[in-house]
Design a protein around this motif. Sequence first.
Motif, mmCIF file in Angstrom:
data_model
loop_
_atom_site.group_PDB
_atom_site.id
_atom_site.type_symbol
_atom_site.label_atom_id
_atom_site.label_comp_id
_atom_site.label_asym_id
_atom_site.label_seq_id
_atom_site.Cartn_x
_atom_site.Cartn_y
_atom_site.Cartn_z
ATOM 1 N N PRO A 104 -10.359 5.215 -1.492
ATOM 2 C CA PRO A 104 -10.307 5.800 -0.143
ATOM 3 C C PRO A 104 -9.000 5.515 0.605
ATOM 4 O O PRO A 104 -8.534 6.359 1.366
ATOM 5 C CB PRO A 104 -11.510 5.177 0.566
ATOM 6 C CG PRO A 104 -12.488 4.941 -0.545
ATOM 7 C CD PRO A 104 -11.633 4.523 -1.728
ATOM 8 N N ALA A 105 -8.384 4.363 0.364
ATOM 9 C CA ALA A 105 -7.118 4.045 1.049
ATOM 10 C C ALA A 105 -6.008 5.015 0.666
ATOM 11 O O ALA A 105 -5.032 5.162 1.400
ATOM 12 C CB ALA A 105 -6.694 2.612 0.725
ATOM 13 N N ALA A 106 -6.156 5.701 -0.471
ATOM 14 C CA ALA A 106 -5.135 6.662 -0.914
ATOM 15 C C ALA A 106 -5.458 8.089 -0.488
ATOM 16 O O ALA A 106 -4.621 8.977 -0.643
ATOM 17 C CB ALA A 106 -5.004 6.605 -2.436
ATOM 18 N N HIS A 107 -6.641 8.324 0.048
ATOM 19 C CA HIS A 107 -7.035 9.676 0.438
ATOM 20 C C HIS A 107 -6.184 10.190 1.601
ATOM 21 O O HIS A 107 -5.793 9.430 2.485
ATOM 22 C CB HIS A 107 -8.509 9.710 0.854
ATOM 23 C CG HIS A 107 -9.452 9.457 -0.270
ATOM 24 N ND1 HIS A 107 -10.814 9.432 -0.102
ATOM 25 C CD2 HIS A 107 -9.250 9.209 -1.592
ATOM 26 C CE1 HIS A 107 -11.404 9.188 -1.257
ATOM 27 N NE2 HIS A 107 -10.469 9.038 -2.174
ATOM 28 N N GLY A 108 -5.914 11.485 1.571
ATOM 29 C CA GLY A 108 -5.209 12.125 2.680
ATOM 30 C C GLY A 108 -3.727 11.827 2.754
ATOM 31 O O GLY A 108 -3.080 12.164 3.739
ATOM 32 N N ARG A 109 -3.159 11.264 1.719
ATOM 33 C CA ARG A 109 -1.736 10.898 1.718
ATOM 34 C C ARG A 109 -0.932 11.665 0.679
ATOM 35 O O ARG A 109 0.228 11.359 0.448
ATOM 36 C CB ARG A 109 -1.581 9.396 1.477
ATOM 37 C CG ARG A 109 -2.227 8.533 2.546
ATOM 38 C CD ARG A 109 -2.057 7.029 2.335
ATOM 39 N NE ARG A 109 -1.001 6.672 1.423
ATOM 40 C CZ ARG A 109 -1.078 5.681 0.534
ATOM 41 N NH1 ARG A 109 -2.161 4.962 0.412
ATOM 42 N NH2 ARG A 109 -0.060 5.408 -0.264
ATOM 43 N N GLY A 110 -1.569 12.622 0.006
ATOM 44 C CA GLY A 110 -0.872 13.388 -1.022
ATOM 45 C C GLY A 110 -0.775 12.677 -2.356
ATOM 46 O O GLY A 110 -0.071 13.155 -3.260
ATOM 47 N N VAL A 111 -1.459 11.569 -2.508
ATOM 48 C CA VAL A 111 -1.392 10.800 -3.752
ATOM 49 C C VAL A 111 -2.017 11.578 -4.902
ATOM 50 O O VAL A 111 -1.467 11.621 -6.010
ATOM 51 C CB VAL A 111 -2.046 9.413 -3.574
ATOM 52 C CG1 VAL A 111 -2.131 8.665 -4.892
ATOM 53 C CG2 VAL A 111 -1.280 8.594 -2.542
ATOM 54 N N ALA A 112 -3.168 12.200 -4.663
ATOM 55 C CA ALA A 112 -3.826 12.962 -5.743
ATOM 56 C C ALA A 112 -2.933 14.099 -6.211
ATOM 57 O O ALA A 112 -2.779 14.316 -7.416
ATOM 58 C CB ALA A 112 -5.175 13.496 -5.261
ATOM 59 N N SER A 113 -2.323 14.822 -5.286
ATOM 60 C CA SER A 113 -1.438 15.929 -5.665
ATOM 61 C C SER A 113 -0.223 15.427 -6.430
ATOM 62 O O SER A 113 0.199 16.041 -7.410
ATOM 63 C CB SER A 113 -0.982 16.693 -4.418
ATOM 64 O OG SER A 113 -2.077 17.263 -3.752
ATOM 65 N N GLU A 114 0.332 14.309 -6.003
ATOM 66 C CA GLU A 114 1.509 13.756 -6.677
ATOM 67 C C GLU A 114 1.163 13.273 -8.086
ATOM 68 O O GLU A 114 1.868 13.576 -9.053
ATOM 69 C CB GLU A 114 2.074 12.602 -5.843
ATOM 70 C CG GLU A 114 3.383 12.046 -6.335
ATOM 71 C CD GLU A 114 3.978 11.017 -5.394
ATOM 72 O OE1 GLU A 114 4.698 10.125 -5.890
ATOM 73 O OE2 GLU A 114 3.730 11.085 -4.165
#
Length: 171
Positions: A104-114
Amino acid sequence: MIPRLDTPRLVLRPHTAADFPALAALWADPEVTRHIGGRPFTAEESWSRLLRYAGLWPLLGFGYWAVEDRATGAYLGDVGFADFHRALDPPVEALPEIGWVLAPAAHGRGVASEAAGAALSWLRRDCFCIIAPANAGSLRVAAKLGFLPRGPARYGATPMLVLERPCAPGP
């Protein structure tokens, strides 16, 4: 050999046994699993997942990476490809299935797309993903990565959306 992929903010690297505590915590988080199975996973199930990740590479030539924050070294989640022989209705022909799951700390930061973008650049093949219709975040990531709706499907009793991404022509 499992390749290491580097992005500006992330390192995609092979999983190790030392990843188990962070991986188990990730998959035990109800927020993470809400759209993936609908329940937190046990430590035993997470250990089996880690073993499965390692086994994908020698059998298929592709698999999952651990996603690590380049600046802190923190384990952020998993991204990669598999062929789980899912009993989808209607079935999907033999294409690699991409998946991503992040803390969850990585959500909404574009991490999944990157992370998924780096994985897709490495794969250079057509692939697909299945996403729960209520998983708006993953649907946004898939659209950003060029996945196109293929149609609804059922995975067991669960309705899913199947999205497909044709491989972009390479150099």
